[in-house]
Design a protein around this motif. Structure first.
Motif, PDB file in Angstrom:
ATOM      1  N   ARG A  56       0.833  -1.216   0.000  1.00 39.90           N
ATOM      2  CA  ARG A  56       0.000   0.000   0.000  1.00 39.90           C
ATOM      3  C   ARG A  56       0.861   1.256   0.000  1.00 39.90           C
ATOM      4  O   ARG A  56       1.925   1.274   0.610  1.00 39.90           O
ATOM      5  N   VAL A  57       0.341   2.284  -0.639  1.00 42.07           N
ATOM      6  CA  VAL A  57       0.989   3.598  -0.667  1.00 42.07           C
ATOM      7  C   VAL A  57      -0.084   4.649  -0.422  1.00 42.07           C
ATOM      8  O   VAL A  57      -1.207   4.540  -0.929  1.00 42.07           O
ATOM      9  N   GLU A  58       0.279   5.658   0.351  1.00 44.71           N
ATOM     10  CA  GLU A  58      -0.617   6.789   0.589  1.00 44.71           C
ATOM     11  C   GLU A  58       0.065   8.058   0.114  1.00 44.71           C
ATOM     12  O   GLU A  58       1.237   8.293   0.393  1.00 44.71           O
ATOM     13  N   GLN A  59      -0.682   8.871  -0.611  1.00 47.11           N
ATOM     14  CA  GLN A  59      -0.209  10.181  -1.071  1.00 47.11           C
ATOM     15  C   GLN A  59      -1.364  11.156  -0.943  1.00 47.11           C
ATOM     16  O   GLN A  59      -2.465  10.890  -1.423  1.00 47.11           O
ATOM     17  N   ASP A  60      -1.107  12.275  -0.293  1.00 47.51           N
ATOM     18  CA  ASP A  60      -2.117  13.322  -0.122  1.00 47.51           C
ATOM     19  C   ASP A  60      -3.430  12.774   0.443  1.00 47.51           C
ATOM     20  O   ASP A  60      -4.513  13.154   0.012  1.00 47.51           O
ATOM     21  N   GLY A  61      -3.318  11.841   1.401  1.00 41.65           N
ATOM     22  CA  GLY A  61      -4.504  11.281   2.026  1.00 41.65           C
ATOM     23  C   GLY A  61      -5.214  10.215   1.214  1.00 41.65           C
ATOM     24  O   GLY A  61      -6.169   9.608   1.686  1.00 41.65           O
ATOM     25  N   GLN A  62      -4.769   9.977   0.000  1.00 43.41           N
ATOM     26  CA  GLN A  62      -5.362   8.947  -0.864  1.00 43.41           C
ATOM     27  C   GLN A  62      -4.560   7.665  -0.716  1.00 43.41           C
ATOM     28  O   GLN A  62      -3.342   7.676  -0.843  1.00 43.41           O
ATOM     29  N   ARG A  63      -5.241   6.571  -0.477  1.00 46.04           N
ATOM     30  CA  ARG A  63      -4.568   5.277  -0.335  1.00 46.04           C
ATOM     31  C   ARG A  63      -4.748   4.439  -1.588  1.00 46.04           C
ATOM     32  O   ARG A  63      -5.822   4.390  -2.167  1.00 46.04           O
ATOM     33  N   HIS A  64      -3.658   3.793  -1.949  1.00 40.54           N
ATOM     34  CA  HIS A  64      -3.626   2.944  -3.133  1.00 40.54           C
ATOM     35  C   HIS A  64      -3.077   1.595  -2.716  1.00 40.54           C
ATOM     36  O   HIS A  64      -2.214   1.509  -1.843  1.00 40.54           O
ATOM     37  N   GLU A  65      -3.546   0.547  -3.378  1.00 38.81           N
ATOM     38  CA  GLU A  65      -3.173  -0.812  -3.006  1.00 38.81           C
ATOM     39  C   GLU A  65      -2.767  -1.603  -4.236  1.00 38.81           C
ATOM     40  O   GLU A  65      -3.235  -1.339  -5.337  1.00 38.81           O
ATOM     41  N   GLY A  66      -1.893  -2.577  -4.027  1.00 35.05           N
ATOM     42  CA  GLY A  66      -1.513  -3.482  -5.097  1.00 35.05           C
ATOM     43  C   GLY A  66      -0.753  -2.793  -6.212  1.00 35.05           C
ATOM     44  O   GLY A  66       0.102  -1.937  -5.968  1.00 35.05           O
ATOM     45  N   LEU A  67      -1.048  -3.172  -7.440  1.00 35.39           N
ATOM     46  CA  LEU A  67      -0.345  -2.629  -8.593  1.00 35.39           C
ATOM     47  C   LEU A  67      -0.424  -1.111  -8.628  1.00 35.39           C
ATOM     48  O   LEU A  67       0.572  -0.443  -8.934  1.00 35.39           O
TER      49      LEU A  67
END
Length: 120
Positions: A56-67
């Motif tokens: 997982r990665v978070e940028q500017d409060g937005q979380r992204h998962e996987g690819l």
């Protein structure tokens, strides 16, 4: 450029080496990464087991998962931008996303569970 926050399974030797390589490259290129292991899962609103199942990665409060999390990170790292671009192409994104979600992530999680059982 906004700081990226990374959550990964730091008990996984493969994951740890990969994230350490990203961290070294990020430091060389001036990208600020905050790297969290499973002990920080609660701060992400997850339990340790759920956190161990995907990158997982978070940028500017937005979380992204996987690819999508990998692509966000790769797009900011010199030498990896090509992979972010390539895996953004529709057919390749579809294939790579499914390969991660249905093959890589479950295999790494199964190894994680095995390590947990051995350590218990």
């Amino acid at each position: 450029m906004a700081k990226l926050r990374v959550l990964h399974n730091d008990t996984c030797p493969i994951c740890s080496r990969e994230v350490a390589a990203y961290d070294r490259l990020a430091r060389k290129s001036g990208l600020e990464l905050e790297i969290d292991g499973l002990d920080a899962a609660l701060g992400w609103g997850l339990d340790r087991d759920s956190a161990a199942q995907s990158f997982r990665v978070e940028q500017d409060g937005q979380r992204h998962e996987g690819l999508d999390a990998f692509r966000l990170l790769w797009a900011r790292l010199p030498g990896w931008r090509w992979l972010a671009w390539l895996t953004g192409l529709p057919v390749l994104h579809w294939l790579a996303d499914r390969a991660y979600r249905h093959l890589a992530a479950p295999a790494l999680y199964a190894l994680h569970r095995r390590r947990q059982r051995r350590g218990a």
